[in-house]
Design a protein around this motif. Structure first.
Motif, PDB file in Angstrom:
ATOM      1  N   GLU A  99       0.843  -1.202   0.000  1.00  0.00           N
ATOM      2  CA  GLU A  99       0.000   0.000   0.000  1.00  0.00           C
ATOM      3  C   GLU A  99       0.871   1.242   0.000  1.00  0.00           C
ATOM      4  O   GLU A  99       1.934   1.278   0.612  1.00  0.00           O
ATOM      5  CB  GLU A  99      -0.917   0.019   1.226  1.00  0.00           C
ATOM      6  CG  GLU A  99      -1.857   1.199   1.236  1.00  0.00           C
ATOM      7  CD  GLU A  99      -2.873   1.171   2.372  1.00  0.00           C
ATOM      8  OE1 GLU A  99      -3.712   2.079   2.404  1.00  0.00           O
ATOM      9  OE2 GLU A  99      -2.810   0.253   3.201  1.00  0.00           O
ATOM     10  N   THR A 100       0.422   2.263  -0.696  1.00  0.00           N
ATOM     11  CA  THR A 100       1.048   3.581  -0.684  1.00  0.00           C
ATOM     12  C   THR A 100      -0.069   4.622  -0.691  1.00  0.00           C
ATOM     13  O   THR A 100      -1.242   4.274  -0.565  1.00  0.00           O
ATOM     14  CB  THR A 100       2.001   3.761  -1.885  1.00  0.00           C
ATOM     15  OG1 THR A 100       2.713   4.991  -1.731  1.00  0.00           O
ATOM     16  CG2 THR A 100       1.253   3.765  -3.197  1.00  0.00           C
ATOM     17  N   ILE A 105       5.266  12.616  -4.055  1.00  0.00           N
ATOM     18  CA  ILE A 105       5.680  11.928  -5.286  1.00  0.00           C
ATOM     19  C   ILE A 105       5.933  10.450  -5.036  1.00  0.00           C
ATOM     20  O   ILE A 105       6.766   9.830  -5.689  1.00  0.00           O
ATOM     21  CB  ILE A 105       6.925  12.606  -5.887  1.00  0.00           C
ATOM     22  CG1 ILE A 105       8.070  12.642  -4.880  1.00  0.00           C
ATOM     23  CG2 ILE A 105       6.609  13.995  -6.392  1.00  0.00           C
ATOM     24  CD1 ILE A 105       9.394  13.088  -5.468  1.00  0.00           C
ATOM     25  N   LYS A 106       5.207   9.872  -4.101  1.00  0.00           N
ATOM     26  CA  LYS A 106       5.409   8.459  -3.767  1.00  0.00           C
ATOM     27  C   LYS A 106       5.152   7.545  -4.958  1.00  0.00           C
ATOM     28  O   LYS A 106       5.949   6.657  -5.261  1.00  0.00           O
ATOM     29  CB  LYS A 106       4.514   8.053  -2.598  1.00  0.00           C
ATOM     30  CG  LYS A 106       4.933   8.654  -1.275  1.00  0.00           C
ATOM     31  CD  LYS A 106       4.030   8.171  -0.172  1.00  0.00           C
ATOM     32  CE  LYS A 106       4.438   8.778   1.160  1.00  0.00           C
ATOM     33  NZ  LYS A 106       3.566   8.331   2.239  1.00  0.00           N
ATOM     34  N   ILE A 107       4.030   7.755  -5.643  1.00  0.00           N
ATOM     35  CA  ILE A 107       3.678   6.882  -6.774  1.00  0.00           C
ATOM     36  C   ILE A 107       4.670   7.079  -7.918  1.00  0.00           C
ATOM     37  O   ILE A 107       5.100   6.110  -8.552  1.00  0.00           O
ATOM     38  CB  ILE A 107       2.230   7.140  -7.221  1.00  0.00           C
ATOM     39  CG1 ILE A 107       1.278   6.690  -6.114  1.00  0.00           C
ATOM     40  CG2 ILE A 107       1.915   6.417  -8.520  1.00  0.00           C
ATOM     41  CD1 ILE A 107      -0.159   6.960  -6.359  1.00  0.00           C
ATOM     42  N   SER A 108       5.079   8.314  -8.155  1.00  0.00           N
ATOM     43  CA  SER A 108       6.066   8.573  -9.208  1.00  0.00           C
ATOM     44  C   SER A 108       7.383   7.874  -8.906  1.00  0.00           C
ATOM     45  O   SER A 108       8.020   7.318  -9.806  1.00  0.00           O
ATOM     46  CB  SER A 108       6.298  10.081  -9.351  1.00  0.00           C
ATOM     47  OG  SER A 108       5.110  10.728  -9.710  1.00  0.00           O
ATOM     48  N   ASN A 109       7.788   7.890  -7.646  1.00  0.00           N
ATOM     49  CA  ASN A 109       9.030   7.202  -7.263  1.00  0.00           C
ATOM     50  C   ASN A 109       8.908   5.687  -7.442  1.00  0.00           C
ATOM     51  O   ASN A 109       9.852   5.034  -7.880  1.00  0.00           O
ATOM     52  CB  ASN A 109       9.406   7.527  -5.820  1.00  0.00           C
ATOM     53  CG  ASN A 109       9.917   8.941  -5.667  1.00  0.00           C
ATOM     54  OD1 ASN A 109      10.360   9.551  -6.629  1.00  0.00           O
ATOM     55  ND2 ASN A 109       9.844   9.465  -4.463  1.00  0.00           N
ATOM     56  N   ILE A 110       7.763   5.139  -7.092  1.00  0.00           N
ATOM     57  CA  ILE A 110       7.550   3.691  -7.253  1.00  0.00           C
ATOM     58  C   ILE A 110       7.651   3.310  -8.726  1.00  0.00           C
ATOM     59  O   ILE A 110       8.339   2.355  -9.092  1.00  0.00           O
ATOM     60  CB  ILE A 110       6.180   3.278  -6.667  1.00  0.00           C
ATOM     61  CG1 ILE A 110       6.193   3.422  -5.142  1.00  0.00           C
ATOM     62  CG2 ILE A 110       5.820   1.856  -7.070  1.00  0.00           C
ATOM     63  CD1 ILE A 110       4.828   3.330  -4.503  1.00  0.00           C
ATOM     64  N   PHE A 139      -8.197   8.578  -9.819  1.00  0.00           N
ATOM     65  CA  PHE A 139      -7.893   8.059 -11.144  1.00  0.00           C
ATOM     66  C   PHE A 139      -7.145   9.106 -11.967  1.00  0.00           C
ATOM     67  O   PHE A 139      -6.157   8.801 -12.641  1.00  0.00           O
ATOM     68  CB  PHE A 139      -9.185   7.624 -11.843  1.00  0.00           C
ATOM     69  CG  PHE A 139      -8.972   7.049 -13.208  1.00  0.00           C
ATOM     70  CD1 PHE A 139      -8.407   5.793 -13.361  1.00  0.00           C
ATOM     71  CD2 PHE A 139      -9.312   7.765 -14.328  1.00  0.00           C
ATOM     72  CE1 PHE A 139      -8.200   5.257 -14.622  1.00  0.00           C
ATOM     73  CE2 PHE A 139      -9.114   7.242 -15.588  1.00  0.00           C
ATOM     74  CZ  PHE A 139      -8.550   5.989 -15.734  1.00  0.00           C
ATOM     75  N   VAL A 140      -7.604  10.348 -11.908  1.00  0.00           N
ATOM     76  CA  VAL A 140      -6.932  11.433 -12.629  1.00  0.00           C
ATOM     77  C   VAL A 140      -5.534  11.665 -12.059  1.00  0.00           C
ATOM     78  O   VAL A 140      -4.581  11.902 -12.809  1.00  0.00           O
ATOM     79  CB  VAL A 140      -7.782  12.724 -12.589  1.00  0.00           C
ATOM     80  CG1 VAL A 140      -7.020  13.906 -13.137  1.00  0.00           C
ATOM     81  CG2 VAL A 140      -9.077  12.530 -13.354  1.00  0.00           C
ATOM     82  N   ASP A 141      -5.387  11.576 -10.726  1.00  0.00           N
ATOM     83  CA  ASP A 141      -4.063  11.701 -10.115  1.00  0.00           C
ATOM     84  C   ASP A 141      -3.122  10.609 -10.633  1.00  0.00           C
ATOM     85  O   ASP A 141      -1.931  10.852 -10.846  1.00  0.00           O
ATOM     86  CB  ASP A 141      -4.156  11.628  -8.593  1.00  0.00           C
ATOM     87  CG  ASP A 141      -4.793  12.864  -7.987  1.00  0.00           C
ATOM     88  OD1 ASP A 141      -4.874  13.893  -8.690  1.00  0.00           O
ATOM     89  OD2 ASP A 141      -5.208  12.803  -6.818  1.00  0.00           O
ATOM     90  N   LEU A 143      -3.297   9.147 -13.584  1.00  0.00           N
ATOM     91  CA  LEU A 143      -2.934   9.520 -14.955  1.00  0.00           C
ATOM     92  C   LEU A 143      -1.923  10.659 -14.963  1.00  0.00           C
ATOM     93  O   LEU A 143      -1.031  10.708 -15.825  1.00  0.00           O
ATOM     94  CB  LEU A 143      -4.179   9.894 -15.755  1.00  0.00           C
ATOM     95  CG  LEU A 143      -5.149   8.757 -16.064  1.00  0.00           C
ATOM     96  CD1 LEU A 143      -6.344   9.274 -16.844  1.00  0.00           C
ATOM     97  CD2 LEU A 143      -4.473   7.634 -16.812  1.00  0.00           C
ATOM     98  N   ASP A 144      -2.035  11.576 -14.006  1.00  0.00           N
ATOM     99  CA  ASP A 144      -1.039  12.642 -13.884  1.00  0.00           C
ATOM    100  C   ASP A 144       0.335  12.063 -13.571  1.00  0.00           C
ATOM    101  O   ASP A 144       1.353  12.554 -14.075  1.00  0.00           O
ATOM    102  CB  ASP A 144      -1.443  13.640 -12.794  1.00  0.00           C
ATOM    103  CG  ASP A 144      -2.605  14.526 -13.216  1.00  0.00           C
ATOM    104  OD1 ASP A 144      -2.875  14.620 -14.435  1.00  0.00           O
ATOM    105  OD2 ASP A 144      -3.237  15.122 -12.331  1.00  0.00           O
ATOM    106  N   ASN A 145       0.371  11.039 -12.725  1.00  0.00           N
ATOM    107  CA  ASN A 145       1.649  10.390 -12.421  1.00  0.00           C
ATOM    108  C   ASN A 145       2.241   9.717 -13.650  1.00  0.00           C
ATOM    109  O   ASN A 145       3.463   9.635 -13.781  1.00  0.00           O
ATOM    110  CB  ASN A 145       1.481   9.374 -11.287  1.00  0.00           C
ATOM    111  CG  ASN A 145       1.433  10.040  -9.948  1.00  0.00           C
ATOM    112  OD1 ASN A 145       2.309  10.828  -9.611  1.00  0.00           O
ATOM    113  ND2 ASN A 145       0.411   9.754  -9.166  1.00  0.00           N
ATOM    114  N   MET A 146       1.397   9.247 -14.560  1.00  0.00           N
ATOM    115  CA  MET A 146       1.901   8.678 -15.813  1.00  0.00           C
ATOM    116  C   MET A 146       2.587   9.771 -16.631  1.00  0.00           C
ATOM    117  O   MET A 146       3.630   9.533 -17.246  1.00  0.00           O
ATOM    118  CB  MET A 146       0.772   8.064 -16.644  1.00  0.00           C
ATOM    119  CG  MET A 146       0.050   6.883 -16.024  1.00  0.00           C
ATOM    120  SD  MET A 146       1.113   5.499 -15.728  1.00  0.00           S
ATOM    121  CE  MET A 146       1.320   5.619 -13.986  1.00  0.00           C
ATOM    122  N   ALA A 147       2.005  10.964 -16.638  1.00  0.00           N
ATOM    123  CA  ALA A 147       2.604  12.076 -17.378  1.00  0.00           C
ATOM    124  C   ALA A 147       3.888  12.553 -16.700  1.00  0.00           C
ATOM    125  O   ALA A 147       4.861  12.890 -17.373  1.00  0.00           O
ATOM    126  CB  ALA A 147       1.602  13.223 -17.486  1.00  0.00           C
TER     127      ALA A 147
END
Length: 172
Positions: A99-100, A105-110, A139-141, A143-147
């Protein structure tokens, strides 16, 4: 435009006051002209639109098989919770599902760490699986992490029954 009305004399000597009445009809027309002018001269804000990376049109080429070491799967849950794992679906258990949160920027780092460790980083894929309890903002967040991580290869899929079972174990 203006009317001067003199009061009737009452027979007494007094100072006579003249009543002034201003006709407001032309000012209404002026108001509508000003409103029309400002409507035509203002810049309306354009809606912000996120570009989706759609596949290019052309002949279908053979796509490489994505190994589980070359992908990471995110499950978006309720109450702003997000889980992730990198394993075969058959090997998935509650210890592998981590879990995170959406903080910082936790998801971006993962995503970046898994992409660096991938055997073929050019084919690294992120799979996003929102549950029925997930909200649209999360969900939008995602997708933002994908960008942010410049991940061009990502997919949105439905959660499988085994994943849902393990997700519910972790949530409860």
């Amino acid at each position: 435009m203006e009317n001067l009305n003199e009061p009737k004399s009452t027979g007494k000597k007094s100072l006579s006051k003249k009543l002034i009445r201003v006709d407001m009809t032309p000012l209404v027309d002026l108001g509508f002209l000003l409103i029309t002018f400002f409507m035509f001269t203002t810049n309306f804000s354009k809606p912000n639109v996120m570009d989706l990376g759609l596949p290019a049109k052309g002949p279908i080429t053979e796509t490489p098989v994505i190994d589980f070491k070359n992908q990471v799967t995110f499950i978006i849950g309720k109450d702003n919770r997000v889980f992730y794992y990198q394993s075969e679906l058959g090997d998935l258990n509650s210890n592998i599902l981590k879990e995170t949160s959406f903080d910082g920027i936790k998801i971006s780092n993962i995503i970046s760490n898994y992409k660096k460790a991938a055997p073929k980083p050019e084919f690294f894929t992120v799979i996003i699986k929102p549950t029925d309890d997930a909200n649209y903002k999360n969900f939008v967040d995602m997708l933002d992490n994908m960008a942010i991580t410049k991940s061009d290869r990502y997919g949105i899929a439905e959660i499988k029954p085994l994943e849902k079972k393990i997700y519910e174990e972790k949530v409860n």
